[in-house]
Structure formats: C-alpha cells, structure tokens
Write a protein that holds these residues in place. Structure first.
Motif, short mmCIF file in Angstrom:
data_model
loop_
_atom_site.label_atom_id
_atom_site.label_comp_id
_atom_site.label_asym_id
_atom_site.label_seq_id
_atom_site.Cartn_x
_atom_site.Cartn_y
_atom_site.Cartn_z
N VAL A 161 0.85 -1.18 0.00
CA VAL A 161 0.00 0.00 0.00
C VAL A 161 0.89 1.24 0.00
CG1 VAL A 161 -1.66 1.32 1.38
CG2 VAL A 161 -1.84 -1.16 1.26
N LYS A 162 0.58 2.19 -0.84
CA LYS A 162 1.26 3.48 -0.81
C LYS A 162 0.52 4.33 0.21
CE LYS A 162 2.86 7.20 -3.74
NZ LYS A 162 2.94 7.71 -5.10
N TRP A 163 1.23 4.90 1.16
CA TRP A 163 0.58 5.64 2.24
C TRP A 163 1.30 6.96 2.47
CZ3 TRP A 163 2.91 5.99 7.32
CH2 TRP A 163 4.16 5.39 7.40
N ASN A 164 0.65 7.83 3.22
CA ASN A 164 1.18 9.15 3.48
C ASN A 164 1.57 9.24 4.96
OD1 ASN A 164 1.66 11.85 3.96
ND2 ASN A 164 0.02 12.55 2.62
N PRO A 165 2.86 9.09 5.27
CA PRO A 165 3.29 9.12 6.67
C PRO A 165 3.03 10.46 7.36
CG PRO A 165 5.18 8.95 5.19
CD PRO A 165 3.96 8.84 4.36
N ASP A 166 3.00 11.55 6.59
CA ASP A 166 2.72 12.86 7.18
C ASP A 166 1.35 12.88 7.86
OD1 ASP A 166 5.14 13.85 6.26
OD2 ASP A 166 4.27 14.64 4.41
N ARG A 167 0.37 12.19 7.28
CA ARG A 167 -0.99 12.16 7.84
C ARG A 167 -1.04 11.44 9.18
NH1 ARG A 167 -4.52 15.63 5.34
NH2 ARG A 167 -4.26 15.48 3.11
N THR A 208 10.32 9.20 11.67
CA THR A 208 9.79 9.52 12.99
C THR A 208 8.87 10.74 12.87
OG1 THR A 208 11.58 11.03 13.62
CG2 THR A 208 11.90 8.69 14.11
N GLY A 209 8.27 11.09 13.99
CA GLY A 209 7.40 12.25 14.00
C GLY A 209 8.09 13.52 14.44
N THR A 210 9.10 13.37 15.29
CA THR A 210 9.76 14.55 15.86
C THR A 210 11.27 14.36 15.89
OG1 THR A 210 9.74 13.70 18.13
CG2 THR A 210 7.77 14.93 17.40
N THR A 211 11.97 15.47 16.05
CA THR A 211 13.43 15.39 16.20
C THR A 211 13.79 14.70 17.51
OG1 THR A 211 13.46 17.64 17.11
CG2 THR A 211 13.93 17.39 14.76
N GLU A 212 12.94 14.83 18.52
CA GLU A 212 13.19 14.16 19.79
C GLU A 212 13.17 12.64 19.61
OE1 GLU A 212 10.89 16.65 19.50
OE2 GLU A 212 12.06 18.21 20.51
N GLN A 213 12.21 12.14 18.85
CA GLN A 213 12.14 10.70 18.58
C GLN A 213 13.36 10.24 17.79
OE1 GLN A 213 8.34 10.78 16.64
NE2 GLN A 213 7.23 10.06 18.47
N LEU A 214 13.77 11.05 16.82
CA LEU A 214 14.97 10.72 16.05
C LEU A 214 16.19 10.69 16.98
CD1 LEU A 214 16.45 10.18 13.39
CD2 LEU A 214 16.53 12.67 13.04
N GLY A 215 16.27 11.66 17.86
CA GLY A 215 17.38 11.70 18.83
C GLY A 215 17.41 10.46 19.72
N GLU A 216 16.24 9.98 20.13
CA GLU A 216 16.17 8.77 20.95
C GLU A 216 16.70 7.56 20.18
OE1 GLU A 216 12.08 8.48 22.16
OE2 GLU A 216 12.21 10.31 23.36
N LEU A 217 16.33 7.46 18.91
CA LEU A 217 16.84 6.35 18.07
C LEU A 217 18.36 6.42 17.98
CD1 LEU A 217 15.55 4.87 14.84
CD2 LEU A 217 17.81 5.86 14.81
N LEU A 218 18.88 7.60 17.71
CA LEU A 218 20.32 7.76 17.55
C LEU A 218 21.06 7.47 18.86
CD1 LEU A 218 20.33 10.94 15.30
CD2 LEU A 218 20.68 8.55 14.58
N GLU A 219 20.48 7.88 19.97
CA GLU A 219 21.07 7.61 21.29
C GLU A 219 21.12 6.10 21.55
OE1 GLU A 219 22.97 8.81 24.71
OE2 GLU A 219 22.23 10.16 23.15
#
Length: 144
Positions: free
Chosen positions: A56-62, A112-123
């Motif tokens: 399925v092609k989906w829109n992650p922004d939504r 991800t949805g936020t830079t905080e979530q991205l930061g958690e992944l990177l950490e």
C-alpha cells in the motif's frame, strides 16, 4: 532479461507498479490481452519471483511521521552485526536497512514524527557504533 519474460510481461509489471489495484481486465485493455490472459501472466511473474508481493502506498505525514532521515552506521567492531540486526528488528521507526560497501557498514532509512524521537533512536544506536545523519528535505520521484 529472462527468456520467459517478454515485453508484454514487462508492460504488465510497469502498470502494476504504478497501481497494483488495477483489474486484469483494465490492464488487458492497455496491453491488448484478455483479462484472463493478463491473470495468467501475473501468476507466471509471481511464480518466477518477479512479483514478490503487493503493498500500500501511504502518506506518513498524515500519521505524524513526517521526519525522514538516512543514517549511515559505522559499527564499533565486527562482532556488533548480530546486535545491530536485533536493534533494527525491534525498531518500528526503521523503515529500510541496506548493508553497504564503501563508507559505513549500513545505510538506514528511518521515519519519525519529531526530532526528539529521532534523537532517541540515535542515542540507542550509540552503544553499537557511530553514525552520520542526513535529513530528507523532499522526494523527487518514488515508484513505491
């Protein structure tokens, strides 16, 4: 190209890549075959492993997942590969991972949805190695 795959098969595949919900009858009208003949060719492409599945092609922004990044991973040592595979299997924010040659060990696409979530992944990634981060600022073309 495989001898058992002809230009009509390739055309059917291209149509399905653009819209996998197209009916065999609709595809047949474009490639000048009956719907039944298209169905037989699609089954052949599946049997040959050319068509591996449907998606399925989906829109992650939504869904609030608009932050896409590419992470080049540099593992600390050769014995970290198994731990890295476990790490990515447990992460829902990791979309795709490629083992690469050249610079780095892996290239990950994450969403991800936020830079905080991205930061958690990177950490969470740091015990396994280092990384280089590139944020996506747009997509020019995607066939998926």
């Amino acid at each position: 190209m495989n001898e058992t795959i002809d230009a009509t098969d390739v055309r059917i595949l291209q149509i399905l890549i653009r819209d996998a919900k197209r009916s065999n009858k609709e595809i047949g009208e474009e490639v000048h075959l009956t719907g039944q003949a298209v169905g037989a060719r699609v089954r052949k492409l599946q049997d040959l492993g050319v068509i591996e599945g449907y998606t399925v092609k989906w829109n992650p922004d939504r869904l609030g997942l608009g932050l896409k990044a590419f992470v080049t991973v540099f593992l600390n040592s050769g014995d970290k590969h198994a731990a890295f595979r476990t790490f990515i299997a447990e992460r829902e924010d990791v979309v795709e991972v490629h083992r690469v040659s050249g610079e780095g060990c892996y290239l990950m696409q994450v969403q991800t949805g936020t830079t905080e979530q991205l930061g958690e992944l990177l950490e969470a990634l740091l015990p396994l190695g280092n990384y280089r981060l590139s944020l996506s600022i747009g997509v020019e073309k995607s066939q998926y």
